[in-house]
Design an enzyme around this catalytic site. Structure first.
Site, PDB file in Angstrom:
ATOM      1  N   LYS A  66       0.956  -1.106   0.021  1.00 54.74           N
ATOM      2  CA  LYS A  66       0.040  -0.073  -0.018  1.00 54.74           C
ATOM      3  C   LYS A  66       0.916   1.180   0.045  1.00 54.74           C
ATOM      4  O   LYS A  66       1.875   1.141   0.675  1.00 54.74           O
ATOM      5  CB  LYS A  66      -1.141  -0.153   1.264  1.00 54.74           C
ATOM      6  CG  LYS A  66      -2.048   1.194   1.295  1.00 54.74           C
ATOM      7  CD  LYS A  66      -3.110   0.944   2.497  1.00 54.74           C
ATOM      8  CE  LYS A  66      -4.157   2.060   2.208  1.00 54.74           C
ATOM      9  NZ  LYS A  66      -4.818   1.946   3.560  1.00 54.74           N
ATOM     10  N   SER A 141      -9.862   2.286   2.320  1.00 61.49           N
ATOM     11  CA  SER A 141      -8.779   3.139   1.344  1.00 61.49           C
ATOM     12  C   SER A 141      -7.910   2.176   0.685  1.00 61.49           C
ATOM     13  O   SER A 141      -7.411   2.589  -0.364  1.00 61.49           O
ATOM     14  CB  SER A 141      -8.123   4.156   2.482  1.00 61.49           C
ATOM     15  OG  SER A 141      -7.489   3.442   3.236  1.00 61.49           O
ATOM     16  N   SER A 165     -10.557  -0.007   6.432  1.00 58.59           N
ATOM     17  CA  SER A 165      -9.958   0.087   5.099  1.00 58.59           C
ATOM     18  C   SER A 165      -9.143  -1.152   4.688  1.00 58.59           C
ATOM     19  O   SER A 165      -8.534  -1.330   3.480  1.00 58.59           O
ATOM     20  CB  SER A 165      -8.622   1.270   5.277  1.00 58.59           C
ATOM     21  OG  SER A 165      -9.082   2.501   4.976  1.00 58.59           O
TER      22      SER A 165
END
Ligand code: GLN
Length: 457
Positions: A66, A141, A165
């Site tokens: 990420k 997210s 997320s």
């Protein structure tokens, strides 16, 4: 996990992953692909294997990172304009641990800027598309990470979960996603969102891979004072039959009917295996969303104050003085959702409103923590939906922040309480969209939670 065996070289695994990443370019999954670096590392591992040298437990396994994990490989931008051009001098502890075991990062994944969002539409790079329907959101997210695993580009991906997320995008894409107990994995070197709820975790295709990654990544880190001593690798007690709590307060009209059916189906499965279903009343959870959207923006406002155009990444040009430099950089560099949270955060912390908002939210948080503690006296784990709906359409909620926040109603309570939650795939809607449920356990029950999730397959 497919460990590089004699017939399968690390280089082949990495090249295949890179190939797939390019094949799926239209999903907008990666913000950066590290072709050269990944292939070079794969070759090093293959040489070690040829020489008969010891390699790690993740030797040659390609993974996606990420974009909010710091590492000198590629710019760390948290998918925000204000961090464009920032290359980190340090490496996140989680990354160091994974790579010490031979995992190979092939690229960085797209996310809502600074992890603010539930759809990856707040990214400076534009949204990542859902793995099952290109007209729908990937969730957020950590949307890019979830889709990189769901489309089988990589074996696993990292994520961060401040309010859902990891779990929500895992559920929108039909894979496993774990938010561990708060403090289980070091947050050192991960771009901070809300320090009291941020957790590092993973996306995988099965519970065993999750277990392996957790056994590698968990543990105390002198660089993160909130980390717990390594409880994950201690033997946990196994029972033959478990009591599974169902939260009655959530069983209402606002949850999509196909998700409710999926929950019932899984409860029947558990009962058929001799487990007991217990009904729970957790009335304080209805305050969790409101408390979250006060506490988290307050911490965001403070964590994001460091981005001033002087120290990291992007700097606005043509500013006459220092104040203008700060103002212009922050105005141009943050996404609208980042600014909204900075405004809300500073408001709820301001002297006239602190008692009315922040303090009340902190009290609600204490009630929520107690409510989970009481619930876990009556059951071993809790099973609930992750979100009220399956993946929604791109653009459907982006102009309505409250509608977007409401998607988080079932995921944020866990972060406020610090308890672990694992998204498990639970079938598909009639139209073919993945459905997910989350299995929740008391603090430090992560290993038992992962083991128990196999009962739901
Ligand atoms: N969707 C939630 C939010 O927007 C959670 C985000 C996260 O976990 N990083 O705050």
């Amino acid at each position: 996990m497919k460990i590089a065996s004699k017939s399968l070289t690390a280089e082949k695994l990495v090249r295949d992953a890179l190939e797939k990443a390019k094949h799926y370019a239209d999903y907008n999954i990666f913000t950066f692909l590290d072709e050269e670096g990944a292939i070079a590392r794969a070759k090093e591992i293959d040489t070690k294997i040829k020489k008969g040298e010891k390699v790690g437990r993740l030797a040659g396994v390609p993974y996606a990172l990420k974009d909010n994990f710091l590492s000198p490989r590629g710019e760390t931008t948290a998918s925000a304009h204000i961090l464009q051009g920032f290359t980190s001098p340090i490496t996140a502890t989680a990354v160091t641990k994974l790579e010490a075991e031979g995992a190979i990062m092939i690229g960085r994944t797209n996310m809502d800027a600074f992890a603010h969002g539930s759809s990856t539409e707040n990214s400076y790079f534009g949204p990542t598309l859902n793995s099952h329907d290109k007209e729908r959101v990937s969730g957020g997210s950590s949307g890019g990470s979830a889709v990189s695993v769901a489309l089988d580009i990589v074996e696993f991906a990292t994520g961060t979960d401040t309010g859902g997320s990891i779990r929500q995008p895992a559920s929108f894409n039909g894979i496993y996603g774990l938010k561990p107990t708060y403090g289980c994995i070091s947050r050192y070197g991960v771009v901070a969102m809300a320090s009291s709820t941020d957790c590092i975790g993973f996306f995988t295709k099965n519970p065993d891979d999750m277990d392996l990654l957790m056994s590698i990544a968990s543990g105390q880190d002198p660089k993160d004072m909130t980390t717990l001593p390594d409880y994950y690798n201690e033997e946990s007690e196994q029972k033959a039959h478990y009591r599974i709590g169902i939260i009655k307060d959530f069983d209402n009209e606002s949850v999509n009917s196909e998700i409710r059916t999926a929950l019932e189906t899984k409860c029947d499965l558990l009962k058929s295996k001799g487990h007991e279903i217990v009904e729970l009343k957790m009335p304080s959870l209805k305050y969790a969303l409101a408390a979250y959207y006060i506490i988290v923006p307050a911490e965001i406002a403070s964590n994001l104050s460091r981005y001033d155009g002087v120290r990291y990444g992007f700097r606005s040009k043509n500013s006459e003085d220092l104040d203008a430099l700060y103002n212009n950089t922050r105005s141009e560099g943050f996404m609208p959702e980042n600014k909204r949270r900075i405004m809300i955060g500073n408001f709820v912390l301001s002297s006239g409103f602190y008692d009315a908002y922040f303090l009340k939210a902190a009290k609600a948080r204490s009630l929520i923590i107690k409510e989970y503690e009481n619930a876990f006296k009556k059951c071993d784990f809790i099973l609930t939906p992750v979100a009220p709906n399956p993946a929604f359409k791109l653009g459907e909620k982006i102009n309505d922040p409250v509608a977007m926040y409401l998607e988080d109603v079932m995921s944020v309570p866990l972060n406020l309480a610090g308890v672990p939650g694992l998204t498990i795939p639970a079938g598909e809607t009639k139209s073919g969209l993945p459905l997910g449920l989350q299995l929740i356990g008391p603090r430090r029950s992560d290993k038992a939670l992962i083991k128990f999730s196999k009962e739901l397959i």
